[in-house]
Design a protein around this motif. Structure first.
Motif, mmCIF file in Angstrom:
data_model
loop_
_atom_site.group_PDB
_atom_site.id
_atom_site.type_symbol
_atom_site.label_atom_id
_atom_site.label_comp_id
_atom_site.label_asym_id
_atom_site.label_seq_id
_atom_site.Cartn_x
_atom_site.Cartn_y
_atom_site.Cartn_z
ATOM 1 N N LEU A 300 0.850 -1.176 0.000
ATOM 2 C CA LEU A 300 0.000 0.000 0.000
ATOM 3 C C LEU A 300 0.897 1.241 0.000
ATOM 4 O O LEU A 300 1.705 1.438 0.914
ATOM 5 N N VAL A 301 0.768 2.059 -1.041
ATOM 6 C CA VAL A 301 1.560 3.285 -1.180
ATOM 7 C C VAL A 301 0.625 4.466 -1.018
ATOM 8 O O VAL A 301 -0.385 4.571 -1.728
ATOM 9 N N PHE A 302 0.944 5.370 -0.074
ATOM 10 C CA PHE A 302 0.057 6.501 0.174
ATOM 11 C C PHE A 302 0.855 7.716 0.629
ATOM 12 O O PHE A 302 2.057 7.632 0.906
ATOM 13 N N GLN A 303 0.173 8.851 0.682
ATOM 14 C CA GLN A 303 0.783 10.115 1.089
ATOM 15 C C GLN A 303 0.449 10.389 2.554
ATOM 16 O O GLN A 303 -0.727 10.415 2.935
ATOM 17 N N ALA A 304 1.490 10.586 3.363
ATOM 18 C CA ALA A 304 1.298 10.876 4.783
ATOM 19 C C ALA A 304 1.712 12.312 5.084
ATOM 20 O O ALA A 304 2.526 12.900 4.373
ATOM 21 N N VAL A 305 1.133 12.861 6.136
ATOM 22 C CA VAL A 305 1.457 14.221 6.553
ATOM 23 C C VAL A 305 2.613 14.157 7.545
ATOM 24 O O VAL A 305 2.468 13.583 8.637
ATOM 25 N N PRO A 306 3.784 14.707 7.186
ATOM 26 C CA PRO A 306 4.945 14.591 8.069
ATOM 27 C C PRO A 306 4.914 15.584 9.225
ATOM 28 O O PRO A 306 4.189 16.588 9.187
ATOM 29 N N ARG A 307 5.707 15.284 10.217
ATOM 30 C CA ARG A 307 5.932 16.216 11.322
ATOM 31 C C ARG A 307 7.325 16.818 11.176
ATOM 32 O O ARG A 307 8.051 16.506 10.232
ATOM 33 N N LYS A 309 9.871 16.173 12.951
ATOM 34 C CA LYS A 309 10.848 15.104 13.136
ATOM 35 C C LYS A 309 10.285 13.803 12.593
ATOM 36 O O LYS A 309 9.079 13.552 12.684
ATOM 37 N N GLU A 310 11.169 12.986 12.034
ATOM 38 C CA GLU A 310 10.731 11.681 11.554
ATOM 39 C C GLU A 310 10.289 10.813 12.719
ATOM 40 O O GLU A 310 10.726 11.006 13.858
ATOM 41 N N GLY A 311 9.440 9.848 12.435
ATOM 42 C CA GLY A 311 8.992 8.963 13.504
ATOM 43 C C GLY A 311 7.788 8.138 13.097
ATOM 44 O O GLY A 311 7.242 8.279 12.000
ATOM 45 N N LEU A 312 7.382 7.250 14.002
ATOM 46 C CA LEU A 312 6.201 6.440 13.782
ATOM 47 C C LEU A 312 4.950 7.286 13.956
ATOM 48 O O LEU A 312 4.849 8.069 14.906
ATOM 49 N N GLN A 313 4.005 7.110 13.040
ATOM 50 C CA GLN A 313 2.733 7.793 13.153
ATOM 51 C C GLN A 313 1.599 6.788 12.982
ATOM 52 O O GLN A 313 1.666 5.898 12.141
ATOM 53 N N ARG A 314 0.570 6.971 13.780
ATOM 54 C CA ARG A 314 -0.571 6.059 13.770
ATOM 55 C C ARG A 314 -1.400 6.256 12.504
ATOM 56 O O ARG A 314 -1.707 7.396 12.128
ATOM 57 N N VAL A 315 -1.739 5.156 11.861
ATOM 58 C CA VAL A 315 -2.641 5.208 10.705
ATOM 59 C C VAL A 315 -3.712 4.137 10.885
ATOM 60 O O VAL A 315 -3.482 3.114 11.524
ATOM 61 N N THR A 316 -4.877 4.398 10.302
ATOM 62 C CA THR A 316 -5.975 3.445 10.322
ATOM 63 C C THR A 316 -6.337 3.100 8.882
ATOM 64 O O THR A 316 -6.594 3.997 8.078
ATOM 65 N N ILE A 317 -6.336 1.818 8.568
ATOM 66 C CA ILE A 317 -6.588 1.369 7.207
ATOM 67 C C ILE A 317 -7.858 0.529 7.209
ATOM 68 O O ILE A 317 -8.002 -0.400 8.010
ATOM 69 N N SER A 318 -8.772 0.839 6.310
ATOM 70 C CA SER A 318 -10.060 0.138 6.300
ATOM 71 C C SER A 318 -10.567 -0.018 4.879
ATOM 72 O O SER A 318 -10.058 0.599 3.939
ATOM 73 N N ASN A 330 -0.005 -0.925 13.058
ATOM 74 C CA ASN A 330 -0.706 0.215 13.639
ATOM 75 C C ASN A 330 -0.077 1.540 13.232
ATOM 76 O O ASN A 330 -0.748 2.563 13.180
ATOM 77 N N ASN A 331 1.234 1.498 12.968
ATOM 78 C CA ASN A 331 1.977 2.716 12.702
ATOM 79 C C ASN A 331 2.847 2.556 11.474
ATOM 80 O O ASN A 331 3.246 1.442 11.113
ATOM 81 N N VAL A 332 3.166 3.667 10.842
ATOM 82 C CA VAL A 332 4.074 3.689 9.702
ATOM 83 C C VAL A 332 5.162 4.716 9.983
ATOM 84 O O VAL A 332 4.923 5.738 10.633
ATOM 85 N N TRP A 333 6.374 4.435 9.511
ATOM 86 C CA TRP A 333 7.480 5.365 9.698
ATOM 87 C C TRP A 333 7.366 6.485 8.667
ATOM 88 O O TRP A 333 7.351 6.232 7.463
ATOM 89 N N VAL A 334 7.268 7.715 9.149
ATOM 90 C CA VAL A 334 7.088 8.869 8.267
ATOM 91 C C VAL A 334 8.330 9.760 8.355
ATOM 92 O O VAL A 334 8.689 10.218 9.444
#
Length: 338
Positions: A300-307, A309-318, A330-334
């Motif tokens: 699954l390739v998608f666009q995430a909103v960065p912070r 600092k890099e780090g794990l961010q919670r995502v929900t996939i449905s 539960n999380n993806v490295w952004v």
């Protein structure tokens, strides 16, 4: 150290396989204010009686907090994109009845497609001992499966062993997954995983029993192992197999061990298999289920909103597709924003 030897051998073996594998690349650029990330997801199906549906990018919704993210691609992990690295990792504290199930593991390894590299390792002393590095020679990997030593030491922690493995595993855009066979008991931390700064007298590395009224909890290293696995994009599956010693006969400790490993499997998008705290009669039903999972995975390739600092961010996939049941980390490295 052993872990450095692991990394070098994995790089060598993977390069040979990658020559015939098309690496996943995005077909577009990240939108302003977003970065591209990818995640391995599994469509497990709601039940086994109906055929698992084929998913498409438009079938998937990804949310990061309240934000609905743009899905770029959903690529089936098969054909040119079937490259797969699987480590079978067995706890050396497992008791001898596991010997009845080792042929199930060997058959499972031998049945893997040529696109799958398989490695075999044993967990002991808070690290992993590599019996066979990742290879497409499945017969060699199956031959490396042996009876666990069935011994304990003051440093046995399946969680620290898992961390050692995932941190030494070179990151690549292929599926990387672990099948861990263990009872999940953290013998390094002792009979109580409740925090205590004081070591038990005469028992280095073990903590004092909890104060009256304090409930023991799962190992604190389970969280660390889960986060490390998600950080490095490794999916963890596990089969429960009882270990040796007094702790393994303690129902409370056994349940805490199961909870720790099940937590990691769930949070990394994997599957946990157990028959209560009993020794499984056979691993085959679990391994058949696991193969079905492998056969229904996607990138699954998608666009995430960065912070900042890099780090794990919670995502929900449905998904709303009938009889589809998505399993993912539960999380993806952004990466950090520009």
């Amino acid at each position: 150290m052993k872990s450095y030897g692991v990394a070098i051998a994995v790089i060598t073996g993977t390069c040979a396989l990658a020559l015939g594998v098309r690496v996943i690349h995005s077909q577009g650029k990240a939108s302003p204010g977003t970065v591209q990330v990818h995640l391995v997801v599994t469509d497990q199906g709601l039940n086994d009686t109906n055929e698992i549906p084929v998913l498409r990018a438009e079938d998937i919704q990804v949310k990061q907090g309240k934000n609905v993210l743009k899905v770029e691609q959903l690529i089936p992990a098969r054909d040119d994109n079937a490259a797969f690295q699987l480590f079978v990792v067995i706890d050396d504290t497992c008791d001898s009845p596991i010997g009845n199930n080792l042929n199930d593991l060997r058959d499972f390894i031998n049945a893997q497609p040529q696109s799958t590299m398989v490695g075999v390792a044993y967990m002991s002393n808070a690290t992993v001992q590599i019996a066979q590095n990742l290879t497409v020679d499945h017969a060699a990997a199956a031959k490396a499966v042996r009876l666990p030593r069935g011994t304990v030491s003051a440093m046995d922690s399946p969680y620290l062993s898992l961390i050692s493995l995932v941190k030494s595993w070179p990151q690549q855009k292929v599926r990387r997954q672990v099948l861990m066979v263990s009872d999940g008991i953290d013998r390094l931390r002792g009979e109580s995983t409740s925090p205590s700064p004081f070591p038990t007298p005469g028992r280095p590395g073990r903590t004092l029993a909890p104060a009256p009224g304090t409930m023991p909890t799962i190992s604190s290293d389970a969280d660390t192992a889960s986060n490390a696995s998600q950080r490095y994009g490794v999916t963890v599956h596990s089969i429960y197999s009882p270990g040796v010693g007094r702790l393994s006969r303690n129902a409370w400790e056994a349940q805490l061990g199961q909870s720790g490993v099940a937590k990691i499997a769930d949070e990394t998008g994997g599957e946990y298999f157990a028959l209560g705290t009993q020794s499984p009669v056979s691993f085959k039903p679990y391994l058949d289920r696991l193969q079905r999972i492998f056969n229904n995975q996607y990138f699954l390739v998608f666009q995430a909103v960065p912070r900042k600092k890099e780090g794990l961010q919670r995502v929900t996939i449905s998904t709303q597709v009938a009889n589809a049941d998505i399993a993912s980390a539960n999380n993806v490295w952004v990466p950090a924003g520009g």
